[in-house]
Design a protein around this motif. Structure first.
Motif, PDB file in Angstrom:
ATOM      1  N   GLY A   1      10.399   6.017  -8.810  1.00  0.00           N
ATOM      2  CA  GLY A   1      10.362   7.480  -8.910  1.00  0.00           C
ATOM      3  C   GLY A   1       9.880   8.010 -10.246  1.00  0.00           C
ATOM      4  O   GLY A   1       9.457   9.165 -10.337  1.00  0.00           O
ATOM      5  N   ALA A   2       9.960   7.184 -11.297  1.00  0.00           N
ATOM      6  CA  ALA A   2       9.526   7.655 -12.622  1.00  0.00           C
ATOM      7  C   ALA A   2       8.196   7.008 -12.967  1.00  0.00           C
ATOM      8  O   ALA A   2       7.879   5.924 -12.492  1.00  0.00           O
ATOM      9  CB  ALA A   2      10.570   7.297 -13.671  1.00  0.00           C
ATOM     10  N   ARG A   3       7.410   7.669 -13.810  1.00  0.00           N
ATOM     11  CA  ARG A   3       6.087   7.142 -14.148  1.00  0.00           C
ATOM     12  C   ARG A   3       5.600   7.819 -15.418  1.00  0.00           C
ATOM     13  O   ARG A   3       6.186   8.803 -15.876  1.00  0.00           O
ATOM     14  CB  ARG A   3       5.118   7.393 -12.993  1.00  0.00           C
TER      15      ARG A   3
ATOM     16  N   PHE B   1       7.709   8.261  -4.424  1.00  0.00           N
ATOM     17  CA  PHE B   1       7.481   6.821  -4.563  1.00  0.00           C
ATOM     18  C   PHE B   1       6.054   6.475  -4.110  1.00  0.00           C
ATOM     19  O   PHE B   1       5.327   5.748  -4.779  1.00  0.00           O
ATOM     20  CB  PHE B   1       8.461   6.009  -3.703  1.00  0.00           C
ATOM     21  N   ALA B   2       5.698   7.004  -2.939  1.00  0.00           N
ATOM     22  CA  ALA B   2       4.397   6.645  -2.355  1.00  0.00           C
ATOM     23  C   ALA B   2       3.246   7.136  -3.225  1.00  0.00           C
ATOM     24  O   ALA B   2       2.177   6.529  -3.249  1.00  0.00           O
ATOM     25  CB  ALA B   2       4.288   7.219  -0.943  1.00  0.00           C
ATOM     26  N   ALA B   3       3.479   8.238  -3.942  1.00  0.00           N
ATOM     27  CA  ALA B   3       2.407   8.798  -4.776  1.00  0.00           C
ATOM     28  C   ALA B   3       2.334   8.125  -6.143  1.00  0.00           C
ATOM     29  O   ALA B   3       1.454   8.440  -6.940  1.00  0.00           O
ATOM     30  CB  ALA B   3       2.633  10.301  -4.954  1.00  0.00           C
ATOM     31  N   ASN B   4       3.244   7.219  -6.416  1.00  0.00           N
ATOM     32  CA  ASN B   4       3.286   6.551  -7.726  1.00  0.00           C
ATOM     33  C   ASN B   4       2.539   5.217  -7.660  1.00  0.00           C
ATOM     34  O   ASN B   4       3.016   4.268  -7.049  1.00  0.00           O
ATOM     35  CB  ASN B   4       4.747   6.322  -8.122  1.00  0.00           C
ATOM     36  N   PRO B   5       1.375   5.144  -8.291  1.00  0.00           N
ATOM     37  CA  PRO B   5       0.613   3.886  -8.194  1.00  0.00           C
ATOM     38  C   PRO B   5       1.336   2.704  -8.842  1.00  0.00           C
ATOM     39  O   PRO B   5       1.059   1.555  -8.504  1.00  0.00           O
ATOM     40  CB  PRO B   5      -0.696   4.211  -8.936  1.00  0.00           C
TER      41      PRO B   5
ATOM     42  N   SER C   1      10.950  -3.638  -4.634  1.00  0.00           N
ATOM     43  CA  SER C   1      10.291  -2.529  -3.959  1.00  0.00           C
ATOM     44  C   SER C   1      11.137  -1.903  -2.869  1.00  0.00           C
ATOM     45  O   SER C   1      11.581  -2.575  -1.937  1.00  0.00           O
ATOM     46  CB  SER C   1       8.978  -3.006  -3.349  1.00  0.00           C
ATOM     47  N   LEU C   2      11.304  -0.591  -2.946  1.00  0.00           N
ATOM     48  CA  LEU C   2      11.914   0.143  -1.846  1.00  0.00           C
ATOM     49  C   LEU C   2      10.848   0.547  -0.829  1.00  0.00           C
ATOM     50  O   LEU C   2      11.129   0.644   0.367  1.00  0.00           O
ATOM     51  CB  LEU C   2      12.661   1.357  -2.390  1.00  0.00           C
ATOM     52  N   LEU C   3       9.635   0.768  -1.313  1.00  0.00           N
ATOM     53  CA  LEU C   3       8.543   1.119  -0.387  1.00  0.00           C
ATOM     54  C   LEU C   3       8.278  -0.004   0.613  1.00  0.00           C
ATOM     55  O   LEU C   3       7.938   0.254   1.764  1.00  0.00           O
ATOM     56  CB  LEU C   3       7.266   1.444  -1.172  1.00  0.00           C
ATOM     57  N   ASP C   4       8.432  -1.246   0.187  1.00  0.00           N
ATOM     58  CA  ASP C   4       8.279  -2.367   1.134  1.00  0.00           C
ATOM     59  C   ASP C   4       9.259  -2.211   2.294  1.00  0.00           C
ATOM     60  O   ASP C   4       8.904  -2.418   3.459  1.00  0.00           O
ATOM     61  CB  ASP C   4       8.572  -3.710   0.445  1.00  0.00           C
TER      62      ASP C   4
END
Lengths: 369, 369
Positions: B53-55, B191-195, B204-207
């Protein structure tokens, strides 16, 4: 007020207890290297080692003899390494000569990743010979021994393996939620010199080195997965009682017996891995005859007995490959006999001529123990 | 040949079983958000959410009311975020007004991290009120509820929490090797927008979203930590049987009784957290009088009964702070009575005047259940 349960309300796991389990796991690997028990599935140390040891500027030789090799290649590229993939057909093993050739063609290679035994494709690679070649070249040697530990010798020190990753859930017959890795001194040096190596992270091996190992194994980094640790200890105790050699002999017998039994069974079944010496002792893969769908055949066999250790190949192999997973508690004559009998019955129903009695005899004869 | 053991040779955990445990955990959180059970200690989803979530370009408000807040700040900085630390003394809680002020001073803040209850310092923060302020500002709201779940209400939907991380090993009385997180739709979008969000990674939570949740919870990413999952299920079952409200009432009583008992005991002991409303229901921290070393006092009390849930404060607080960990199976009148009696005896030996009988009565009276 609070009802106790066998899996709950256990006394805390002490650091000394944790360390004692690590020592017993190190003994299974006959290693003097640092062994770290990692608090997650084996993917955790597999990923942690690559993200620690590979970096932009690295060139990695990635040996692909099954699907895990592909995963490792992705991680290596993700770390910025240049990746040289050495792919060999899944029906065979890689040879030390092939590795030597690849290293000679790319002298800049400083990292070699290899899967020892592949449960998914049923092959196993000659790590001792490959290790000599890698050592002569000077690259760091990364080995996925998850599917080989307990089933065949895994000797990181003798073979010059710098990162040897194991999991307990296959031949060891243990839990899936902890894993372990032995790390050589030069691997630690490479990790420490890598500014992108995970630190202060669940993925970090350097955290365990600096806070756990260098601190004399007195303070754990966080509450360990206690049940999985206790199960790992029970699993290692059971292996010590049976003897590691006896456990490996059971797996070797299971592989030899499955192969011999499948050949005697006939019906068009053929070992997927051409040569017996390249076949993994944890799982025997079989090719189905043309016109038979492997998934359907497995489904029919499992309908008769859902507890059989049968599964169709993954992905593109689902139609043509059957896996007999004869590891852990299934490395027994009974599991092998029942698996082949069920496959034979399903093939018979599909109109194929099979020799059930011949298969039974072949298994018994091939079972060496 | 193979000896069975209660922790080994279990039947595989199916995806359907895994999903059913997730649903029961979601019910504990009264959430409609996606809940992911993560295969490791709570540090795994805590770290995974921040790295997702952070970047670089993010500005994070990091509320520090104990040592975990410091850990989160390090992760946030590691991700390249600009971090605004809002530190409050460990003897109190942060207020919604303080958070509002910090957000007004830094309108660019797009991420807020907060620890709900701090077992290490004994305070708890008013999340409902803080959530309103964070929501009005529009930032993503990250909450560490590991030490509060089961001990006090944790309501991510009602409070507007976007990432609510829990572990079972404290008030829930469950295993330490699995944890869970509820993730809001807008957190998934971030999350999805964070490269740089972890992908194809144990972190990974996106996985899990893409391969597990979006796939209809049919295929697990890897073999789960089966024992910990079964223990988590047993733990949730036990909470359902007792009732979540009853479990929370036990913890509230334990906190109130420990505080009242310590005050009645005297001998110079004082609640470390000044106001009862700011005190965490999982652990009561106590300040020792000048001239008494907290570690030595705890060691003396534990010498009489090593099973008591007493520990000295961590790090710099080891000399001055005692923690009474009245969570899980220790959220009982007996554990509180015994803890205070042992501390009283140790203080008495050290020459302090204590009122053991007064403490006993105060605990009984304050125990509301």
């Amino acid at each position: 007020m609070t009802v106790t349960h066998p899996l709950l309300d256990l006394a805390p796991l002490t650091a000394a207890h944790f360390a004692s389990i690590e020592r017993r796991v190190a003994a299974l690997l006959s290693t003097e290297q640092d062994v770290v028990i990692t608090q997650g599935e084996a993917l955790l140390p597999l990923e942690g080692c690559i993200r620690s040891g590979a970096r932009a500027g690295s060139t990695a030789l990635n040996v692909v003899t099954g699907p895990y090799g592909q995963t490792f290649g992705n991680w290596l590229r993700d770390c910025g390494a240049t990746v040289v993939d050495l792919e060999v057909p899944f029906h065979t093993a890689v040879t030390a000569a092939q590795v030597e050739q690849a290293l000679a063609a790319h002298p800049e290679i400083d990292f070699v990743s290899l899967v020892h035994a592949e449960a998914a494709t049923g092959n196993t690679n000659p790590v001792a010979e490959i290790g000599e070649v890698v050592r002569a070249h000077g690259a760091l040697f990364y080995l996925d021994a998850v599917a080989s530990i307990g089933a065949e010798p895994v000797l990181p020190d003798a073979w010059g393996v710098d990162m040897c990753i194991i999991g307990a859930q296959k031949a060891m017959g243990g839990p899936a939620g902890v894993s372990a890795v032995s790390v050589s001194a030069r691997a630690w040096e490479r990790f420490a010199a890598n500014p992108a190596a995970p630190r202060r992270s669940y993925l970090s091996l350097l955290d365990w080195k600096e806070r756990w190992i260098d601190g004399g194994r007195k303070a754990l980094l966080h509450a360990p997965a206690q049940l999985e640790m206790l199960a790992l200890e029970a699993c290692v105790e059971r292996i010590e009682a049976e003897g590691l050699d006896a456990l490996m002999a059971r797996h070797a017998s299971a592989a030899a017996a499955t192969r011999a039994g499948a050949l005697a069974l006939g019906g068009g079944l053929e070992p997927f891995v051409y040569e017996a010496k390249d076949a993994a002792p944890v799982a025997t893969t079989l090719r189905v005859p043309a016109g038979v769908d492997a998934s359907a055949l497995v489904a029919k066999a499992l309908a008769a007995d859902p507890s059989l250790p049968l599964i169709a190949g993954g992905g593109a192999l689902a139609g043509e490959m059957i896996r007999v997973n004869h590891y852990g508690v299934d490395a027994t004559p009974g599991a092998v006999q029942s698996s082949l009998a069920a496959l034979g019955a399903a093939l018979g129903e599909a109109g194929r001529a099979v020799d059930l009695e011949g298969a039974r005899r072949a298994v018994t004869e091939a079972w060496a123990v």
